[in-house]
Write an enzyme that holds these catalytic residues in place. Structure first.
Site, PDB file in Angstrom:
ATOM      1  N   THR A  86       0.850  -1.199   0.000  1.00 20.85           N
ATOM      2  CA  THR A  86       0.000   0.000   0.000  1.00 20.85           C
ATOM      3  C   THR A  86       0.886   1.249   0.000  1.00 20.85           C
ATOM      4  OG1 THR A  86      -1.459  -1.317   1.411  1.00 20.85           O
ATOM      5  CG2 THR A  86      -2.085   0.975   1.045  1.00 20.85           C
TER       6      THR A  86
ATOM      7  N   ALA B 200      -0.897  -0.913   7.132  1.00 18.86           N
ATOM      8  CA  ALA B 200      -0.958  -1.711   8.370  1.00 18.86           C
ATOM      9  C   ALA B 200      -1.490  -3.101   8.023  1.00 18.86           C
ATOM     10  CB  ALA B 200      -1.857  -1.050   9.402  1.00 18.86           C
ATOM     11  N   ASP B 201      -1.259  -4.019   8.945  1.00 18.23           N
ATOM     12  CA  ASP B 201      -1.780  -5.376   8.781  1.00 18.23           C
ATOM     13  C   ASP B 201      -3.154  -5.520   9.434  1.00 18.23           C
ATOM     14  OD1 ASP B 201       0.614  -6.339   7.468  1.00 18.23           O
ATOM     15  OD2 ASP B 201       1.558  -5.990   9.405  1.00 18.23           O
TER      16      ASP B 201
ATOM     17  N   GLY C 120       4.146  -4.677  10.531  1.00 15.26           N
ATOM     18  CA  GLY C 120       5.409  -5.392  10.536  1.00 15.26           C
ATOM     19  C   GLY C 120       5.476  -6.643   9.688  1.00 15.26           C
TER      20      GLY C 120
ATOM     21  N   GLY D 175       6.030  -6.672   6.731  1.00 16.04           N
ATOM     22  CA  GLY D 175       7.178  -6.425   5.856  1.00 16.04           C
ATOM     23  C   GLY D 175       8.497  -6.341   6.620  1.00 16.04           C
TER      24      GLY D 175
ATOM     25  N   GLU E 218       9.484   2.064  11.238  1.00 29.20           N
ATOM     26  CA  GLU E 218       8.130   2.644  11.131  1.00 29.20           C
ATOM     27  C   GLU E 218       7.707   3.267  12.463  1.00 29.20           C
ATOM     28  OE1 GLU E 218       6.393  -0.356   7.684  1.00 29.20           O
ATOM     29  OE2 GLU E 218       6.069  -0.879   9.775  1.00 29.20           O
TER      30      GLU E 218
ATOM     31  N   LYS F 174      -8.346  -5.020   6.308  1.00 25.59           N
ATOM     32  CA  LYS F 174      -7.475  -4.833   7.476  1.00 25.59           C
ATOM     33  C   LYS F 174      -8.236  -4.367   8.718  1.00 25.59           C
ATOM     34  CE  LYS F 174      -3.833  -5.506   4.787  1.00 25.59           C
ATOM     35  NZ  LYS F 174      -2.799  -4.522   4.530  1.00 25.59           N
TER      36      LYS F 174
END
Ligand code: 5RP
Length: 228
Positions: free
Chosen positions: A35, A87-88, A99, A101, A107, A125
């Site tokens: 994203t 974000a996840d 995180g 990634g 971050e 999400k």
């Protein structure tokens, strides 16, 4: 619209949203992930409106530079008005898990400095309770097992992320099955484990604005006011 189209649309929307904050000397914080990559691509089209960016990962720095956007070291930047990242997971309080990634530490550092943290996600999400997504924890390599034992004692199932080293030279434990009823407390407790660099809960410093890409358009959710 598929997930990638929603990510691209919310990223494009974010560049319009931040337009009001852009001055010729502005430095923007830029996150990591797919994203954030769409955001960089959209940002490239308005690069004449600001000075440059601070990157949350080596990958993001490379992509920004490839787009002709100057990248600054955070240490040389006095003020960061806006930080934009994906974000996840995101809850209604705009607290996040990040995180996947592996860029969570940089971050979190940028989020701690920025006056306004804008999180951009597609609707998949959004969650009512954080924790369906495994929580990434960045750990100094020699503390991998000791921290993993403490996380297991807490009720989590830590899984070592194989063949992955963070930009800071550390490893990641992805913690499954955590009960995240009190995100701020859990964030601080895990960060207090010796050998932990940081974890992917962004609860003590949540996003100020959450932009959610949906098939019927981008929804804006506002949390705590931006810092003065
Ligand atoms: C990277 C992150 C990302 O923001 C997060 O994983 C979301 O990624 P994507 O936009 O690819 O779904 O925290 O460390």
């Amino acid at each position: 619209m598929d997930q990638d189209q929603l990510k691209a649309e919310v990223a494009r929307y974010a560049t319009e949203y931040i337009d009001r904050y852009l001055r010729s000397d502005s430095i923007i914080g830029v996150g990591t992930g797919s994203t954030a990559n769409y955001f960089i691509d959209a940002l490239a089209k308005v690069k004449h409106k600001f000075d440059g960016a601070v990157a949350s990962s080596e990958a993001t720095a490379e992509r920004l530079q490839a787009c002709g956007i100057p990248v600054y070291d955070l240490n040389s930047v006095n003020e960061l008005e806006v930080y934009v990242d994906g974000a996840d997971e995101a809850n209604d309080a705009l607290q996040l898990i990040k995180g996947a990634g592996g860029a969570l530490t940089r971050e979190k550092i940028i989020a701690s400095v920025a006056r306004l943290f804008i999180c951009i996600v597609d609707e998949s999400k959004k969650v009512s309770t954080l924790g369906r997504f495994p929580l990434p924890v960045e750990v100094i390599p020699m503390a991998r097992s000791s921290v993993a034992r403490k996380l297991a004692a807490m009720g989590g199932q830590p899984v070592y992320r194989e063949n992955f080293v963070t930009d800071n030279g550390n490893v990641i434990l992805d913690v499954h099955d955590l009960q995240i009823d009190q995100p701020e407390t859990l964030e601080q407790d895990i960060n207090g484990m010796v050998g932990t660099v940081t974890n992917g809960l962004f609860a003590v410093r949540p996003a100020n604005v959450l932009l959610v890409g949906t098939p019927s358009g981008v929804e804006e959710k506002t949390g705590q006011p931006q810092r003065s």
